[in-house]
Design a protein around this motif. Structure first.
Motif: not given
Length: 203
Positions: A30, A32, A53, A97-101, A133-134, A137, A202
């Motif tokens: 993951d 962030r 992460c 869309q590469s980050l979750s947060r 953000l994904r 996210g 998001k």
């Protein structure tokens, strides 16, 4: 700083790799980003707590960067990469869309009206965060300056791509779960300023 920072620093002169996880020595699942990590208290805490992460940390000031590098070395953390420039550049470099947060805590409020245009939260940077953000996210923002909290709320909702799920005052008055606090926050509390903790998803 001379030995370890060059190994941790991101090089934005080349396109981002297709597999961002390969940027980390650790096996991460993951990704962030923390913008303006200050002394690194939260960044180090999160990296220690979530070794699976990978964390990108941005801090333009050398003192904060030095503290983070020292902590990374002392704790032998392998899931952090650092950048000492403008976070907007890193957001542009990251694939969509590469980050979750994305976390932005206690940014410079630029309190004078004529300086408000310098605040990091603006339409362009919110678009950058949203792109990185994904789906689903999270964008988290904390500040002890009420005018900046209002500013961020208005602009995030005006963007149209962020949802604010708060239902009660506790949802923005109470710190995030597992929140370690920061030195800046401790100073704000001592001086009687009450932080707000906003969370956007998001949509």
């Amino acid at each position: 700083m001379e030995r370890l920072l060059p190994q941790l620093a991101l090089d934005l002169s080349e396109p981002a790799p297709g597999n961002l996880s390969g940027l980390f020595a650790a096996d991460v699942e993951d990704l962030r980003l923390e913008i303006g990590f200050g002394g690194g208290e939260h960044l180090i805490h999160e990296a220690r707590k979530t070794p699976s992460c990978g964390f990108f940390g941005v801090e333009p000031f050398v003192n904060g960067m030095a503290k983070a590098v020292a902590a990374i070395k002392g704790e032998e953390l392998t899931n952090i990469r650092l950048y000492d420039g403008d976070a907007a550049n890193l957001l542009d470099w990251l694939p969509s869309q590469s980050l979750s947060r994305v976390d932005l805590f206690y940014p410079d409020p630029w309190p004078k009206r004529r300086h408000w245009k310098r605040r990091f939260v603006n339409a362009d940077n919110l678009a950058r965060i949203h792109r990185a953000l994904r789906p689903g996210g999270v964008f988290r923002f904390a500040s002890d300056i009420p005018s900046y909290v209002d500013w961020t709320m208005i602009r995030a909702l005006r963007h149209g791509g962020f949802a604010w799920p708060a239902e009660t005052a506790a949802d923005w008055r109470e710190p995030y779960p597992g929140w370690p606090g920061t030195r800046y926050e401790a100073k704000a509390l001592r001086e009687g300023r009450r932080p707000a903790y906003l969370t956007f998803f998001k949509s």
